[in-house]
Scaffold this motif. Structure first.
Motif, PDB file in Angstrom:
ATOM      1  N   ASP A 187      40.443   2.348 -31.445  1.00 33.87           N
ATOM      2  CA  ASP A 187      39.129   1.709 -31.325  1.00 33.87           C
ATOM      3  C   ASP A 187      38.731   0.898 -32.543  1.00 33.87           C
ATOM      4  O   ASP A 187      37.588   0.448 -32.662  1.00 33.87           O
ATOM      5  N   GLY A 188      39.664   0.701 -33.481  1.00 33.44           N
ATOM      6  CA  GLY A 188      39.358  -0.083 -34.672  1.00 33.44           C
ATOM      7  C   GLY A 188      38.898   0.738 -35.851  1.00 33.44           C
ATOM      8  O   GLY A 188      38.604   0.176 -36.916  1.00 33.44           O
ATOM      9  N   PHE A 189      38.834   2.054 -35.684  1.00 35.10           N
ATOM     10  CA  PHE A 189      38.414   2.948 -36.759  1.00 35.10           C
ATOM     11  C   PHE A 189      39.509   3.980 -37.023  1.00 35.10           C
ATOM     12  O   PHE A 189      40.252   4.364 -36.129  1.00 35.10           O
ATOM     13  N   SER A 190      39.564   4.444 -38.250  1.00 33.02           N
ATOM     14  CA  SER A 190      40.444   5.564 -38.559  1.00 33.02           C
ATOM     15  C   SER A 190      39.714   6.865 -38.274  1.00 33.02           C
ATOM     16  O   SER A 190      38.478   6.900 -38.176  1.00 33.02           O
ATOM     17  N   GLY A 191      40.492   7.929 -38.159  1.00 29.79           N
ATOM     18  CA  GLY A 191      39.876   9.244 -38.097  1.00 29.79           C
ATOM     19  C   GLY A 191      39.377   9.647 -39.473  1.00 29.79           C
ATOM     20  O   GLY A 191      39.523   8.912 -40.454  1.00 29.79           O
ATOM     21  N   CYS A 192      38.791  10.818 -39.555  1.00 29.07           N
ATOM     22  CA  CYS A 192      38.233  11.310 -40.810  1.00 29.07           C
ATOM     23  C   CYS A 192      39.353  11.608 -41.804  1.00 29.07           C
ATOM     24  O   CYS A 192      40.286  12.351 -41.491  1.00 29.07           O
ATOM     25  N   LEU A 193      39.254  11.032 -42.994  1.00 30.65           N
ATOM     26  CA  LEU A 193      40.262  11.268 -44.025  1.00 30.65           C
ATOM     27  C   LEU A 193      40.189  12.706 -44.511  1.00 30.65           C
ATOM     28  O   LEU A 193      39.115  13.294 -44.600  1.00 30.65           O
ATOM     29  N   ARG A 194      41.353  13.247 -44.855  1.00 29.38           N
ATOM     30  CA  ARG A 194      41.435  14.627 -45.335  1.00 29.38           C
ATOM     31  C   ARG A 194      42.296  14.681 -46.584  1.00 29.38           C
ATOM     32  O   ARG A 194      43.022  13.743 -46.896  1.00 29.38           O
ATOM     33  N   THR A 195      42.242  15.825 -47.259  1.00 26.62           N
ATOM     34  CA  THR A 195      43.179  16.040 -48.362  1.00 26.62           C
ATOM     35  C   THR A 195      44.519  16.452 -47.788  1.00 26.62           C
ATOM     36  O   THR A 195      44.580  17.120 -46.750  1.00 26.62           O
ATOM     37  N   PRO A 196      45.636  16.085 -48.440  1.00 25.70           N
ATOM     38  CA  PRO A 196      46.970  16.291 -47.869  1.00 25.70           C
ATOM     39  C   PRO A 196      47.512  17.695 -48.105  1.00 25.70           C
ATOM     40  O   PRO A 196      48.509  17.887 -48.804  1.00 25.70           O
ATOM     41  N   LYS A 197      46.869  18.684 -47.502  1.00 26.00           N
ATOM     42  CA  LYS A 197      47.335  20.052 -47.680  1.00 26.00           C
ATOM     43  C   LYS A 197      48.471  20.405 -46.737  1.00 26.00           C
ATOM     44  O   LYS A 197      49.045  21.472 -46.799  1.00 26.00           O
ATOM     45  N   GLY A 198      48.787  19.503 -45.847  1.00 24.00           N
ATOM     46  CA  GLY A 198      49.908  19.672 -44.939  1.00 24.00           C
ATOM     47  C   GLY A 198      50.265  18.329 -44.359  1.00 24.00           C
ATOM     48  O   GLY A 198      49.491  17.379 -44.440  1.00 24.00           O
ATOM     49  N   GLY A 199      51.440  18.225 -43.780  1.00 23.90           N
ATOM     50  CA  GLY A 199      51.878  16.938 -43.249  1.00 23.90           C
ATOM     51  C   GLY A 199      50.945  16.385 -42.201  1.00 23.90           C
ATOM     52  O   GLY A 199      50.762  15.181 -42.083  1.00 23.90           O
ATOM     53  N   SER A 200      50.309  17.254 -41.409  1.00 26.15           N
ATOM     54  CA  SER A 200      49.421  16.796 -40.341  1.00 26.15           C
ATOM     55  C   SER A 200      48.123  16.225 -40.888  1.00 26.15           C
ATOM     56  O   SER A 200      47.371  15.587 -40.160  1.00 26.15           O
ATOM     57  N   SER A 201      47.841  16.476 -42.165  1.00 20.47           N
ATOM     58  CA  SER A 201      46.589  15.998 -42.738  1.00 20.47           C
ATOM     59  C   SER A 201      46.648  14.541 -43.150  1.00 20.47           C
ATOM     60  O   SER A 201      45.623  13.931 -43.415  1.00 20.47           O
ATOM     61  N   LYS A 202      47.845  13.989 -43.249  1.00 16.00           N
ATOM     62  CA  LYS A 202      47.977  12.593 -43.637  1.00 16.00           C
ATOM     63  C   LYS A 202      47.823  11.700 -42.418  1.00 16.00           C
ATOM     64  O   LYS A 202      48.395  11.962 -41.367  1.00 16.00           O
ATOM     65  N   GLN A 203      47.052  10.646 -42.593  1.00 14.15           N
ATOM     66  CA  GLN A 203      46.791   9.758 -41.476  1.00 14.15           C
ATOM     67  C   GLN A 203      47.879   8.690 -41.373  1.00 14.15           C
ATOM     68  O   GLN A 203      48.275   8.090 -42.377  1.00 14.15           O
ATOM     69  N   ILE A 204      48.350   8.479 -40.163  1.00 10.98           N
ATOM     70  CA  ILE A 204      49.483   7.593 -39.895  1.00 10.98           C
ATOM     71  C   ILE A 204      48.966   6.280 -39.329  1.00 10.98           C
ATOM     72  O   ILE A 204      48.106   6.268 -38.443  1.00 10.98           O
ATOM     73  N   LEU A 205      49.503   5.170 -39.842  1.00 11.12           N
ATOM     74  CA  LEU A 205      49.129   3.844 -39.380  1.00 11.12           C
ATOM     75  C   LEU A 205      50.158   3.319 -38.391  1.00 11.12           C
ATOM     76  O   LEU A 205      51.364   3.407 -38.627  1.00 11.12           O
ATOM     77  N   VAL A 206      49.677   2.768 -37.284  1.00  9.97           N
ATOM     78  CA  VAL A 206      50.533   2.080 -36.316  1.00  9.97           C
ATOM     79  C   VAL A 206      50.145   0.612 -36.309  1.00  9.97           C
ATOM     80  O   VAL A 206      48.977   0.268 -36.137  1.00  9.97           O
ATOM     81  N   GLU A 207      51.111  -0.257 -36.508  1.00 13.63           N
ATOM     82  CA  GLU A 207      50.924  -1.705 -36.398  1.00 13.63           C
ATOM     83  C   GLU A 207      51.777  -2.181 -35.224  1.00 13.63           C
ATOM     84  O   GLU A 207      52.988  -1.929 -35.191  1.00 13.63           O
ATOM     85  N   ALA A 208      51.155  -2.823 -34.256  1.00 13.77           N
ATOM     86  CA  ALA A 208      51.888  -3.193 -33.041  1.00 13.77           C
ATOM     87  C   ALA A 208      51.443  -4.545 -32.520  1.00 13.77           C
ATOM     88  O   ALA A 208      50.332  -5.013 -32.806  1.00 13.77           O
ATOM     89  N   GLY A 209      52.307  -5.149 -31.729  1.00 13.86           N
ATOM     90  CA  GLY A 209      52.006  -6.439 -31.108  1.00 13.86           C
ATOM     91  C   GLY A 209      53.248  -7.304 -31.033  1.00 13.86           C
ATOM     92  O   GLY A 209      54.221  -7.100 -31.768  1.00 13.86           O
ATOM     93  N   GLY A 210      53.233  -8.261 -30.108  1.00 14.03           N
ATOM     94  CA  GLY A 210      54.371  -9.165 -29.976  1.00 14.03           C
ATOM     95  C   GLY A 210      55.644  -8.477 -29.555  1.00 14.03           C
ATOM     96  O   GLY A 210      56.742  -8.928 -29.881  1.00 14.03           O
ATOM     97  N   GLY A 211      55.519  -7.349 -28.840  1.00 13.14           N
ATOM     98  CA  GLY A 211      56.691  -6.647 -28.326  1.00 13.14           C
ATOM     99  C   GLY A 211      57.317  -5.649 -29.278  1.00 13.14           C
ATOM    100  O   GLY A 211      58.385  -5.090 -28.983  1.00 13.14           O
ATOM    101  N   ASP A 212      56.674  -5.366 -30.408  1.00 10.39           N
ATOM    102  CA  ASP A 212      57.267  -4.447 -31.381  1.00 10.39           C
ATOM    103  C   ASP A 212      56.185  -3.558 -31.973  1.00 10.39           C
ATOM    104  O   ASP A 212      54.986  -3.823 -31.810  1.00 10.39           O
ATOM    105  N   TRP A 213      56.601  -2.513 -32.684  1.00 12.04           N
ATOM    106  CA  TRP A 213      55.639  -1.662 -33.375  1.00 12.04           C
ATOM    107  C   TRP A 213      56.283  -1.055 -34.614  1.00 12.04           C
ATOM    108  O   TRP A 213      57.492  -0.884 -34.695  1.00 12.04           O
ATOM    109  N   LYS A 214      55.438  -0.787 -35.616  1.00  7.53           N
ATOM    110  CA  LYS A 214      55.883  -0.194 -36.874  1.00  7.53           C
ATOM    111  C   LYS A 214      54.944   0.962 -37.217  1.00  7.53           C
ATOM    112  O   LYS A 214      53.793   1.004 -36.777  1.00  7.53           O
ATOM    113  N   VAL A 215      55.463   1.861 -38.035  1.00  5.85           N
ATOM    114  CA  VAL A 215      54.691   3.053 -38.395  1.00  5.85           C
ATOM    115  C   VAL A 215      54.889   3.361 -39.887  1.00  5.85           C
ATOM    116  O   VAL A 215      55.997   3.243 -40.413  1.00  5.85           O
ATOM    117  N   ARG A 216      53.820   3.721 -40.547  1.00  2.00           N
ATOM    118  CA  ARG A 216      53.865   4.250 -41.916  1.00  2.00           C
ATOM    119  C   ARG A 216      52.609   5.061 -42.153  1.00  2.00           C
ATOM    120  O   ARG A 216      51.676   5.058 -41.332  1.00  2.00           O
TER     121      ARG A 216
END
Length: 386
Positions: free
Chosen positions: A299-328
């Motif tokens: 929806d154009g917003f990120s979820g609530c940021l958290r401290t990285p106390k576990g892998g699930s706490s880090k927020q993942i970015l998806v960039e997509a379009g033009g038939g492809d997608w990337k993640v970091r």
């Protein structure tokens, strides 16, 4: 002088917001050496006191007298949904009690602040079935403060969904001149009409607390919600991170993330990929029925940021379009932008420390809003009296 003390200072984002509106910090206190280091790099070391807030009870002289405002963004780990749920009995969130003891000492010496601003997660309003916040209000009342509580979401100030509760306690004389005092300045029905005018500022859980504790000293600031910000996730993306950066995930890691998505979220992702424009979304991993699931927000917003106390706490970015997608992963500077922080603010060189610095901080534009709508008028009222 519009002076304040910043307890539980972290890296200083309350100071960042208040300084922009003319406030001067006389003392900042935090127990974290890592956060102290970043605070000092940005604001200097003259007014930072490293140490446990409990120790200040036995050394109250270290706390400046007759300062207008105390701020406290106290630990949320015992109040948040992801935390221990111990409330103010917990060892972390319970440090609020140390601040209240300091305030009591200053009140007995007549060197207390006129205003106190507390910030925490919305769980502060419901921990121990609401008893924690009620007990806190009672303690402020006993020290002759009236209290208003509002809820503000960073989604109206930046590109992050981050609801937070703010408790503002105002010394009685100042409150009488600047707040609508329940059942004294106006009739009860009129007071409630004003109180319920903006449900986003004072949602049902706050109204419930007051309804069940009407004998407490409640006040109301006559303020309106801010106009929603136009900032979106695309506006905070670090465009210097090129396509060939090692930060982007390899195909196997992308596939594992995709496999963790529900069918509905996979359909969302396919829609992003098929777009002719570059679109951004964020992903959190959450445990659902004992299984790790990847949930995509588009929806154009990120979820609530958290401290990285576990892998699930880090927020993942998806960039997509033009038939492809990337993640970091979103990077600390992008976290900082989601908190409304200037790019010139110095962040830790260590990435994990950067996540910690921003993950439990406050959204700077919210503090600026509170200063403009509440704190500055209170100070001006006091100055006019003098």
């Amino acid at each position: 002088m519009k002076s304040f003390l910043e307890f539980f200072a972290g890296v200083g984002l309350i100071r960042e917001g208040l300084s922009a509106t003319g406030w001067e910090c006389l003392l900042a206190n935090d127990i974290s050496e890592d956060k102290r280091d970043i605070y000092v790099k940005n604001f200097g070391e003259d007014d930072f006191l490293l140490g446990n807030i409990w120790d200040l009870i036995s050394e109250p002289a270290l706390v400046p007298d007759s300062v207008f405002l105390y701020t406290a963004s106290f630990p949320c780990s015992d109040l948040s949904v992801a935390g221990s749920q111990a409330g103010l009995q917990g060892s972390a969130s319970g440090t609020l009690n140390a601040l209240l003891q300091i305030l009591s000492i200053k009140t007995k010496c007549n060197t207390h602040p006129k205003v106190i601003l507390l910030e925490n997660v919305s769980g502060f309003l419901t921990s121990n079935n609401g008893d924690d916040v009620v007990r806190t209000v009672k303690m402020f009342n006993d020290l002759d403060y009236y209290v208003d509580i509002i809820e503000l979401d960073a989604i109206n100030f930046s590109a992050q969904s981050r609801p937070r509760s703010f408790l503002i306690a105002v010394e009685s004389d100042l409150a009488q001149r600047n707040m609508e005092i329940k059942c004294s300045t106006i009739g009860a029905n009129k007071w409630w009409e004003k109180y319920e005018l903006y449900p986003s500022l004072r949602p049902g859980k706050i109204r419930k607390i007051i309804r069940q504790n009407e004998s407490l000293k409640w006040g109301l600031f006559d303020i309106e919600p801010s106009k929603p910000s136009s900032m979106r996730l695309k506006d905070i993306i670090d465009q210097s991170i090129r396509t060939n950066s090692s930060l982007w995930w390899v195909d196997d890691r992308k596939t594992r993330l995709f496999d963790q998505m529900s069918q509905g979220h996979k359909i969302k992702l396919h829609g992003m990929i098929e777009s002719q424009k570059t679109l951004y979304g964020t992903v959190y991993r959450r445990m659902r029925n004992g299984k790790s699931m990847a949930e995509l927000r588009t929806d154009g917003f990120s979820g609530c940021l958290r401290t990285p106390k576990g892998g699930s706490s880090k927020q993942i970015l998806v960039e997509a379009g033009g038939g492809d997608w990337k993640v970091r992963l979103l990077m600390p500077r992008e976290y900082a932008r989601l908190q409304g922080l200037r790019d010139s603010f110095i962040l830790p060189e260590n990435v994990t420390k950067g996540y910690f610095a921003m993950g439990d901080a406050v959204c700077v534009p919210i503090i600026e809003y509170i200063a403009e709508k509440i704190l500055n008028p209170l100070y001006s009222s006091l100055a006019e009296e003098v």
